[in-house]
Design a protein around this motif. Structure first.
Motif, PDB file in Angstrom:
ATOM      1  N   ASP A 299      -1.530  30.942   9.066  1.00 30.44           N
ATOM      2  CA  ASP A 299      -2.929  30.535   9.221  1.00 30.44           C
ATOM      3  C   ASP A 299      -3.111  29.106   9.727  1.00 30.44           C
ATOM      4  O   ASP A 299      -4.242  28.623   9.820  1.00 30.44           O
ATOM      5  N   TYR A 300      -2.023  28.401  10.049  1.00 27.64           N
ATOM      6  CA  TYR A 300      -2.162  27.117  10.749  1.00 27.64           C
ATOM      7  C   TYR A 300      -2.872  27.381  12.073  1.00 27.64           C
ATOM      8  O   TYR A 300      -2.635  28.399  12.734  1.00 27.64           O
ATOM      9  N   ALA A 301      -3.745  26.469  12.487  1.00 23.98           N
ATOM     10  CA  ALA A 301      -4.533  26.703  13.699  1.00 23.98           C
ATOM     11  C   ALA A 301      -4.700  25.426  14.503  1.00 23.98           C
ATOM     12  O   ALA A 301      -4.720  24.319  13.955  1.00 23.98           O
ATOM     13  N   VAL A 302      -4.790  25.588  15.826  1.00 19.89           N
ATOM     14  CA  VAL A 302      -5.084  24.481  16.732  1.00 19.89           C
ATOM     15  C   VAL A 302      -6.187  24.928  17.678  1.00 19.89           C
ATOM     16  O   VAL A 302      -6.376  26.124  17.916  1.00 19.89           O
ATOM     17  N   SER A 303      -6.917  23.969  18.230  1.00 22.09           N
ATOM     18  CA  SER A 303      -8.028  24.271  19.136  1.00 22.09           C
ATOM     19  C   SER A 303      -7.703  23.822  20.556  1.00 22.09           C
ATOM     20  O   SER A 303      -7.165  22.736  20.765  1.00 22.09           O
ATOM     21  N   ILE A 304      -8.038  24.684  21.516  1.00 26.54           N
ATOM     22  CA  ILE A 304      -7.827  24.397  22.928  1.00 26.54           C
ATOM     23  C   ILE A 304      -9.098  24.780  23.681  1.00 26.54           C
ATOM     24  O   ILE A 304      -9.531  25.934  23.599  1.00 26.54           O
ATOM     25  N   PRO A 305      -9.735  23.862  24.408  1.00 21.61           N
ATOM     26  CA  PRO A 305     -10.937  24.208  25.159  1.00 21.61           C
ATOM     27  C   PRO A 305     -10.645  25.242  26.248  1.00 21.61           C
ATOM     28  O   PRO A 305      -9.669  25.115  26.981  1.00 21.61           O
ATOM     29  N   VAL A 306     -11.488  26.253  26.350  1.00 22.08           N
ATOM     30  CA  VAL A 306     -11.293  27.305  27.345  1.00 22.08           C
ATOM     31  C   VAL A 306     -11.278  26.728  28.754  1.00 22.08           C
ATOM     32  O   VAL A 306     -10.463  27.116  29.602  1.00 22.08           O
ATOM     33  N   ASP A 307     -12.175  25.762  29.037  1.00 24.80           N
ATOM     34  CA  ASP A 307     -12.278  25.264  30.410  1.00 24.80           C
ATOM     35  C   ASP A 307     -11.068  24.443  30.836  1.00 24.80           C
ATOM     36  O   ASP A 307     -10.892  24.153  32.016  1.00 24.80           O
ATOM     37  N   GLU A 308     -10.188  24.061  29.914  1.00 26.38           N
ATOM     38  CA  GLU A 308      -8.945  23.392  30.287  1.00 26.38           C
ATOM     39  C   GLU A 308      -7.862  24.396  30.668  1.00 26.38           C
ATOM     40  O   GLU A 308      -6.841  24.016  31.247  1.00 26.38           O
ATOM     41  N   VAL A 309      -8.091  25.665  30.336  1.00 23.98           N
ATOM     42  CA  VAL A 309      -7.062  26.681  30.535  1.00 23.98           C
ATOM     43  C   VAL A 309      -7.357  27.582  31.727  1.00 23.98           C
ATOM     44  O   VAL A 309      -6.450  27.961  32.473  1.00 23.98           O
ATOM     45  N   LEU A 310      -8.623  27.925  31.931  1.00 23.28           N
ATOM     46  CA  LEU A 310      -8.976  28.871  32.984  1.00 23.28           C
ATOM     47  C   LEU A 310      -8.458  28.413  34.342  1.00 23.28           C
ATOM     48  O   LEU A 310      -8.660  27.268  34.750  1.00 23.28           O
ATOM     49  N   GLY A 311      -7.774  29.295  35.040  1.00 30.83           N
ATOM     50  CA  GLY A 311      -7.244  28.981  36.364  1.00 30.83           C
ATOM     51  C   GLY A 311      -5.972  28.167  36.366  1.00 30.83           C
ATOM     52  O   GLY A 311      -5.420  27.882  37.430  1.00 30.83           O
ATOM     53  N   ALA A 312      -5.469  27.800  35.197  1.00 29.09           N
ATOM     54  CA  ALA A 312      -4.262  26.969  35.113  1.00 29.09           C
ATOM     55  C   ALA A 312      -3.015  27.836  34.925  1.00 29.09           C
ATOM     56  O   ALA A 312      -3.082  28.923  34.347  1.00 29.09           O
ATOM     57  N   ASP A 313      -1.891  27.343  35.402  1.00 25.60           N
ATOM     58  CA  ASP A 313      -0.623  28.060  35.222  1.00 25.60           C
ATOM     59  C   ASP A 313      -0.068  27.886  33.818  1.00 25.60           C
ATOM     60  O   ASP A 313       0.741  28.711  33.363  1.00 25.60           O
ATOM     61  N   TRP A 314      -0.455  26.809  33.167  1.00 25.40           N
ATOM     62  CA  TRP A 314       0.088  26.473  31.841  1.00 25.40           C
ATOM     63  C   TRP A 314      -1.038  26.224  30.856  1.00 25.40           C
ATOM     64  O   TRP A 314      -2.114  25.825  31.260  1.00 25.40           O
ATOM     65  N   PRO A 315      -0.790  26.457  29.575  1.00 27.00           N
ATOM     66  CA  PRO A 315       0.463  26.867  28.958  1.00 27.00           C
ATOM     67  C   PRO A 315       0.712  28.365  29.115  1.00 27.00           C
ATOM     68  O   PRO A 315      -0.161  29.092  29.586  1.00 27.00           O
ATOM     69  N   ILE A 316       1.911  28.777  28.687  1.00 23.71           N
ATOM     70  CA  ILE A 316       2.176  30.207  28.599  1.00 23.71           C
ATOM     71  C   ILE A 316       2.266  30.596  27.131  1.00 23.71           C
ATOM     72  O   ILE A 316       2.553  29.764  26.261  1.00 23.71           O
ATOM     73  N   VAL A 317       1.979  31.859  26.866  1.00 22.58           N
ATOM     74  CA  VAL A 317       2.219  32.434  25.544  1.00 22.58           C
ATOM     75  C   VAL A 317       3.576  33.125  25.637  1.00 22.58           C
ATOM     76  O   VAL A 317       3.702  34.206  26.217  1.00 22.58           O
ATOM     77  N   ALA A 318       4.600  32.470  25.124  1.00 22.24           N
ATOM     78  CA  ALA A 318       5.972  32.953  25.274  1.00 22.24           C
ATOM     79  C   ALA A 318       6.299  33.979  24.206  1.00 22.24           C
ATOM     80  O   ALA A 318       5.997  33.788  23.027  1.00 22.24           O
ATOM     81  N   TYR A 319       6.950  35.070  24.638  1.00 23.12           N
ATOM     82  CA  TYR A 319       7.395  36.103  23.703  1.00 23.12           C
ATOM     83  C   TYR A 319       8.917  36.263  23.716  1.00 23.12           C
ATOM     84  O   TYR A 319       9.457  37.080  22.963  1.00 23.12           O
ATOM     85  N   ALA A 320       9.585  35.500  24.573  1.00 23.20           N
ATOM     86  CA  ALA A 320      11.050  35.540  24.600  1.00 23.20           C
ATOM     87  C   ALA A 320      11.593  34.144  24.834  1.00 23.20           C
ATOM     88  O   ALA A 320      11.005  33.343  25.568  1.00 23.20           O
ATOM     89  N   LEU A 321      12.712  33.855  24.201  1.00 18.53           N
ATOM     90  CA  LEU A 321      13.395  32.569  24.350  1.00 18.53           C
ATOM     91  C   LEU A 321      14.826  32.852  24.769  1.00 18.53           C
ATOM     92  O   LEU A 321      15.560  33.569  24.073  1.00 18.53           O
ATOM     93  N   ASN A 322      15.194  32.329  25.937  1.00 15.02           N
ATOM     94  CA  ASN A 322      16.521  32.560  26.493  1.00 15.02           C
ATOM     95  C   ASN A 322      16.844  34.058  26.587  1.00 15.02           C
ATOM     96  O   ASN A 322      17.963  34.506  26.279  1.00 15.02           O
ATOM     97  N   GLY A 323      15.829  34.815  26.980  1.00 16.08           N
ATOM     98  CA  GLY A 323      16.008  36.245  27.224  1.00 16.08           C
ATOM     99  C   GLY A 323      15.931  37.136  26.016  1.00 16.08           C
ATOM    100  O   GLY A 323      16.062  38.362  26.135  1.00 16.08           O
ATOM    101  N   GLU A 324      15.690  36.572  24.830  1.00 11.22           N
ATOM    102  CA  GLU A 324      15.658  37.362  23.600  1.00 11.22           C
ATOM    103  C   GLU A 324      14.312  37.222  22.896  1.00 11.22           C
ATOM    104  O   GLU A 324      13.711  36.140  22.906  1.00 11.22           O
ATOM    105  N   PRO A 325      13.820  38.321  22.271  1.00 11.58           N
ATOM    106  CA  PRO A 325      12.617  38.195  21.441  1.00 11.58           C
ATOM    107  C   PRO A 325      12.841  37.160  20.345  1.00 11.58           C
ATOM    108  O   PRO A 325      13.962  36.999  19.853  1.00 11.58           O
ATOM    109  N   MET A 326      11.785  36.444  19.976  1.00 14.71           N
ATOM    110  CA  MET A 326      11.907  35.385  18.979  1.00 14.71           C
ATOM    111  C   MET A 326      11.621  35.917  17.577  1.00 14.71           C
ATOM    112  O   MET A 326      10.574  36.525  17.333  1.00 14.71           O
ATOM    113  N   SER A 327      12.554  35.701  16.670  1.00 12.32           N
ATOM    114  CA  SER A 327      12.308  36.022  15.272  1.00 12.32           C
ATOM    115  C   SER A 327      11.368  34.966  14.686  1.00 12.32           C
ATOM    116  O   SER A 327      11.155  33.902  15.275  1.00 12.32           O
TER     117      SER A 327
END
Length: 199
Positions: free
Chosen positions: A91-119
């Motif tokens: 339940d830790y949370a951070v806030s990111i304004p939508v208008d800083e993200v729209l149309g941008a390449d970054w950040p990414i929501v990563a689901y793998a690290l070095n080719g493997e799913p993250m535990s």
């Protein structure tokens, strides 16, 4: 059911079990302001895979992250304004304004690290990651604070309305000083983009 899932994921910390296996494929929920989406890994991959190689302050050496740009997630969910509240399993949370993200390449929501799913032990199931080595602007306290791991939810919140010439607004409203102590006063215009910190 949700409580049971969180208990199972917490148990996985000691085992190093991939979070995707425990959640039976469900990795991310996007909700709020009329939005309700659930994504498994296949759904995230279908949005467009991106690989990023970068060092981080939490790991040693170059790391290869695979994921989907946060901007694509917002576009798919038809989110055009407001504030993203990215939440973790605990339940830790951070806030990111939508208008800083729209149309941008970054950040990414990563689901793998070095080719493997993250535990969960390895900061999974998801980790919001910026290209820290690409530009000094990505190596700031603010950006580091937004790089949330063990991530599993995005809650889209509306912009804060203007109520008075000296409105006191929560710290997470300010797009530039989202983690600053103390209250904020509106300077002018939209409170989501115009505010200054009172320390």
């Amino acid at each position: 059911m949700i409580r049971l899932l969180k208990v199972l994921i917490a148990f996985a910390i000691s085992l190093g079990t991939p979070a995707a296996a425990i959640a039976e494929g469900n990795l991310l929920t996007v909700s709020g302001t009329g939005v309700e989406r659930t994504y498994d890994r296949a759904a995230l991959e279908a949005l467009g895979q991106v690989e990023m190689v970068t060092t981080t302050i939490w790991t040693e050496g170059d790391q290869t992250f695979t994921g989907v740009p946060l901007s694509l997630l917002l576009s798919e969910a038809e989110v055009t304004e407001g504030t993203i509240k990215a939440k973790a399993i605990n339940d830790y949370a951070v806030s990111i304004p939508v208008d800083e993200v729209l149309g941008a390449d970054w950040p990414i929501v990563a689901y793998a690290l070095n080719g493997e799913p993250m535990s969960v032990r390895d900061k999974g199931p998801l980790w919001i990651v910026y290209p820290f080595d690409a530009d000094p602007t990505y190596r700031s306290e603010l950006i580091y604070s937004r790089s949330i791991w063990q991530h599993d939810r995005l809650v889209i919140e509306p912009r804060y309305p203007i109520t008075s010439e000296s409105a006191s607004i929560p710290a997470d409203c300010c797009r530039y000083l989202g983690f600053c102590r103390g209250g904020f006063d509106k300077s002018r215009g939209d409170l989501a983009t115009q505010c200054r910190c009172q320390t």
